[in-house]
Write an enzyme that holds these catalytic residues in place. Structure first.
Site, mmCIF file in Angstrom:
data_model
loop_
_atom_site.group_PDB
_atom_site.id
_atom_site.type_symbol
_atom_site.label_atom_id
_atom_site.label_comp_id
_atom_site.label_asym_id
_atom_site.label_seq_id
_atom_site.Cartn_x
_atom_site.Cartn_y
_atom_site.Cartn_z
ATOM 1 N N GLY A 1 37.095 103.228 10.044
ATOM 2 C CA GLY A 1 37.933 103.021 11.229
ATOM 3 C C GLY A 1 38.293 104.319 11.920
ATOM 4 N N ASP B 1 29.096 95.563 3.075
ATOM 5 C CA ASP B 1 29.719 96.318 4.169
ATOM 6 C C ASP B 1 29.969 97.765 3.725
ATOM 7 O OD1 ASP B 1 31.561 96.293 6.779
ATOM 8 O OD2 ASP B 1 32.697 97.244 5.165
ATOM 9 N N LYS C 1 28.279 101.597 5.013
ATOM 10 C CA LYS C 1 29.059 102.802 5.343
ATOM 11 C C LYS C 1 28.660 103.969 4.443
ATOM 12 C CE LYS C 1 32.844 99.915 6.926
ATOM 13 N NZ LYS C 1 34.028 99.180 6.478
ATOM 14 N N THR D 1 37.322 91.886 18.922
ATOM 15 C CA THR D 1 38.493 92.564 18.346
ATOM 16 C C THR D 1 38.578 94.012 18.814
ATOM 17 O OG1 THR D 1 38.234 91.155 16.415
ATOM 18 C CG2 THR D 1 39.635 93.081 16.152
ATOM 19 N N VAL D 2 37.484 94.748 18.693
ATOM 20 C CA VAL D 2 37.514 96.176 19.033
ATOM 21 C C VAL D 2 37.294 96.368 20.537
ATOM 22 C CG1 VAL D 2 36.599 98.464 18.500
ATOM 23 C CG2 VAL D 2 36.606 96.698 16.732
ATOM 24 N N VAL E 1 32.579 104.115 10.315
ATOM 25 C CA VAL E 1 32.972 104.285 8.912
ATOM 26 C C VAL E 1 34.463 104.608 8.850
ATOM 27 C CG1 VAL E 1 32.610 105.551 6.765
ATOM 28 C CG2 VAL E 1 30.689 105.189 8.329
HETATM 29 N N1 LIG Z 1 36.939 94.595 13.723
HETATM 30 C C1 LIG Z 1 37.140 95.762 13.121
HETATM 31 O O1 LIG Z 1 38.217 96.040 12.594
HETATM 32 C C2 LIG Z 1 36.024 96.783 13.093
HETATM 33 C C3 LIG Z 1 36.238 97.998 12.403
HETATM 34 C C4 LIG Z 1 35.232 98.968 12.406
HETATM 35 C C5 LIG Z 1 34.033 98.706 13.046
HETATM 36 N N2 LIG Z 1 33.837 97.490 13.672
HETATM 37 C C6 LIG Z 1 32.570 97.273 14.330
HETATM 38 O O2 LIG Z 1 32.790 97.097 15.728
HETATM 39 C C7 LIG Z 1 31.820 96.202 16.251
HETATM 40 C C8 LIG Z 1 32.550 95.058 16.947
HETATM 41 O O3 LIG Z 1 33.324 94.357 16.004
HETATM 42 P P1 LIG Z 1 34.408 93.253 16.433
HETATM 43 O O4 LIG Z 1 35.223 92.980 15.229
HETATM 44 O O5 LIG Z 1 35.084 93.653 17.688
HETATM 45 O O6 LIG Z 1 33.450 91.991 16.726
HETATM 46 P P2 LIG Z 1 33.820 90.598 17.414
HETATM 47 O O7 LIG Z 1 35.299 90.420 17.455
HETATM 48 O O8 LIG Z 1 32.993 89.562 16.736
HETATM 49 O O9 LIG Z 1 33.319 90.774 18.916
HETATM 50 C C9 LIG Z 1 31.965 90.877 19.245
HETATM 51 C C10 LIG Z 1 31.807 90.883 20.752
HETATM 52 O O10 LIG Z 1 30.434 91.094 21.048
HETATM 53 C C11 LIG Z 1 29.956 90.062 21.886
HETATM 54 N N3 LIG Z 1 28.558 89.776 21.559
HETATM 55 C C12 LIG Z 1 28.047 89.343 20.384
HETATM 56 N N4 LIG Z 1 26.724 89.191 20.480
HETATM 57 C C13 LIG Z 1 26.389 89.500 21.751
HETATM 58 C C14 LIG Z 1 25.169 89.530 22.496
HETATM 59 N N5 LIG Z 1 24.022 89.168 21.928
HETATM 60 N N6 LIG Z 1 25.215 89.925 23.775
HETATM 61 C C15 LIG Z 1 26.388 90.252 24.381
HETATM 62 N N7 LIG Z 1 27.567 90.256 23.729
HETATM 63 C C16 LIG Z 1 27.569 89.881 22.437
HETATM 64 C C17 LIG Z 1 30.851 88.886 21.623
HETATM 65 O O11 LIG Z 1 30.820 88.044 22.731
HETATM 66 P P3 LIG Z 1 31.316 86.524 22.654
HETATM 67 O O12 LIG Z 1 32.771 86.583 22.260
HETATM 68 O O13 LIG Z 1 31.106 86.027 24.034
HETATM 69 O O14 LIG Z 1 30.482 85.867 21.621
HETATM 70 C C18 LIG Z 1 32.203 89.584 21.430
HETATM 71 O O15 LIG Z 1 32.795 89.845 22.666
HETATM 72 C C19 LIG Z 1 30.954 95.767 15.065
HETATM 73 O O16 LIG Z 1 29.812 96.595 15.003
HETATM 74 C C20 LIG Z 1 31.856 96.018 13.871
HETATM 75 O O17 LIG Z 1 31.115 96.251 12.681
HETATM 76 C C21 LIG Z 1 34.810 96.541 13.699
#
Ligand SMILES: NC(=O)c1ccc[n+]([C@@H]2O[C@H](COP(=O)([O-])OP(=O)(O)OC[C@H]3O[C@@H](n4cnc5c(N)ncnc54)[C@H](OP(=O)(O)O)[C@@H]3O)[C@@H](O)[C@H]2O)c1
Length: 414
Positions: A125, A192, A196, A19-20, A123
């Site tokens: 966003g 969660d 934070k 997502t990010v 924290v």
């Molecule tokens: N989503 C939000 O709104 C948001 C807001 C604030 C902070 N965050 C933080 O931002 C970070 C990313 O969140 P997200 O929502 O983008 O997560 P996500 O959509 O689940 O994406 C995770 C990505 O990391 C890859 N990945 C996972 N495990 C891996 C590994 N062992 N080696 C290599 N690549 C790996 C995944 O690859 P595959 O797809 O190939 O499995 C995917 O591309 C997290 O720490 C989250 O807490 C997210």
């Protein structure tokens, strides 16, 4: 590493493309020229590592000047970041779980190796709470931090209060709209938010805080009745994170549902929004609020961290744009008129306004002996047009006092 002003490139290695990560990868080329104008260095993506795409971390590190970690979870994120730091690379992450477990180890390593570890997206966003605590408020002895730091639970509680529905129904709605994940347990049980608050407490009080030291309760047991009573009492129910000093050398950090009186700065934070209130004797109170999650929103915070890592601290980037300052802007107005209490007054006022293309949104008319008050709000209009209408209104013989106008700021989101 490429430095500002040497005309080089800053090669960014991206870990994670979810997502990010995907939002960040799309945003980087769109902003590259602007960032080059600010920093003197062109940022380029040197590679992306994900589980499904595979790839070698060591190869990516070799080809990168800065690593952005958007994988999430503890391992291998911790190992990757430590390796990058030890290799002298600046690192940017949005990983609250990692920092709330292993923050001290990572911050120590970054200090030892003289590199930056930035984490604004971890924290709230894109709400800039990390920078504000680390930099703007570094001079304040902070007494308390209150936060709505989980958008999913805030959306659910807002929905329960608005419709009277159950927790389960509000959660389904949150999942349908993309505000809750398929497995929402870490959001709804408060964990969660606890991660934070551990990070915020660490920054506010300059003491190590591990997530296991944060007491947390979730919102799973909140019943529609609780929200109904709260409404009758004029109170709002929120999942609140609290970090505060206790006495001279204690702190308390926790997350729990709490009622807020209507005047509290966090009471009006609704839907998926986040907000953080910082209190200290010197500053009284500062509240920051905005979108607490989402791909483009969090990616914006991540990109801001990348840019910060590229420019020397505390420097003001050169003004590279030459934009025009617009003085005649559009605004809505509140208009107060004291007029003669006779037939046709409202029609004459409306006629003058219409002649300047000022359209009335709402109007209240009240008698006052031989005078009447007309109070109206007009739709957004160019200030010059409204000023011309005011000047013409002043010439009307039905006016008993000079008209008064105040701008109205309407809810407006891009
Ligand atoms: N989503 C939000 O709104 C948001 C807001 C604030 C902070 N965050 C933080 O931002 C970070 C990313 O969140 P997200 O929502 O983008 O997560 P996500 O959509 O689940 O994406 C995770 C990505 O990391 C890859 N990945 C996972 N495990 C891996 C590994 N062992 N080696 C290599 N690549 C790996 C995944 O690859 P595959 O797809 O190939 O499995 C995917 O591309 C997290 O720490 C989250 O807490 C997210």
């Amino acid at each position: 590493m490429a430095q500002r002003g040497d005309g080089g490139e800053l090669r960014i290695g991206l870990l994670g493309h979810g997502t990010v990560g995907a939002a960040f990868a799309a945003m980087l080329p769109r902003n590259a020229r602007r960032i080059e104008r600010i920093t003197g260095v062109a940022p380029v993506l040197s590679g992306v590592l994900t589980r499904t795409r595979g790839g070698s971390f060591d190869d990516l590190l070799e080809r990168s000047d800065l690593i952005v970690e958007l994988i999430g979870g503890l391992e291998p994120a911790r190992e990757y970041l430590l390796s990058a730091i030890r290799a002298g690379r600046h690192v940017v992450t949005a990983n609250k779980q990692l920092l709330s477990h292993h923050g001290e180890e990572l911050w120590d390593a970054a200090r030892t190796h003289g590199v930056q570890l930035r984490f604004e997206g971890a924290v709230a966003g894109v709400v800039p709470v990390i920078r504000v605590l680390q930099e703007s408020l570094a001079g304040a002895r902070i007494q308390r931090v209150h936060g709505i730091v989980n958008g999913t639970t805030n959306f659910i509680l807002t929905e329960m209060a608005r419709t009277g529905c159950s927790f389960a129904d509000a959660l389904s709605e949150a999942q349908r709209l993309g505000y809750a994940e398929a497995d929402p347990s870490e959001d709804v049980d408060g964990r969660d938010a606890a991660a934070k608050m551990a990070i915020l407490a660490r920054l506010a009080f300059e003491t190590p805080v591990h997530i296991d030291q944060v007491r947390y309760e979730g919102i799973e047991r909140i019943a529609p009745d609780d929200l109904e009573y709260a409404r009758d009492l004029g109170l709002g129910l929120k999942l609140i994170g609290t970090a505060e000093r206790i006495g001279e050398d204690g702190i308390s950090v926790g997350v729990y549902p709490a009622f807020l009186y209507p005047g509290h700065p966090l009471a009006s934070v609704n839907g998926p929004f986040n907000a953080v209130t910082v209190e200290s004797e010197e500053i009284t109170e500062i509240t920051m609020s905005g979108p607490g999650a989402g791909g483009p929103q969090t990616a914006t915070a991540v990109l801001g961290d990348v840019i910060s890592a590229m420019i020397p601290p505390a420097s003001t980037p050169p003004a590279t744009e030459r934009l025009t300052l617009v003085v005649d802007v559009v605004s809505a107005f509140y208009l107060y008129l004291e007029v003669a209490d006779e037939p046709g007054v409202l029609a004459r006022v409306a006629h003058v306004l219409a002649g300047h293309e000022v359209s009335v949104k709402s109007v209240v008319q009240k008698g006052l002996r031989d005078q009447a008050r007309l109070v109206m709000v007009v739709h957004p209009v160019l200030e010059s047009r409204f000023a011309a209408a005011m000047r013409e209104l002043e010439t009307l013989d039905i006016l008993r006092a000079a008209p008064r106008a105040i701008r109205v700021i309407e809810e407006e989101f891009v």
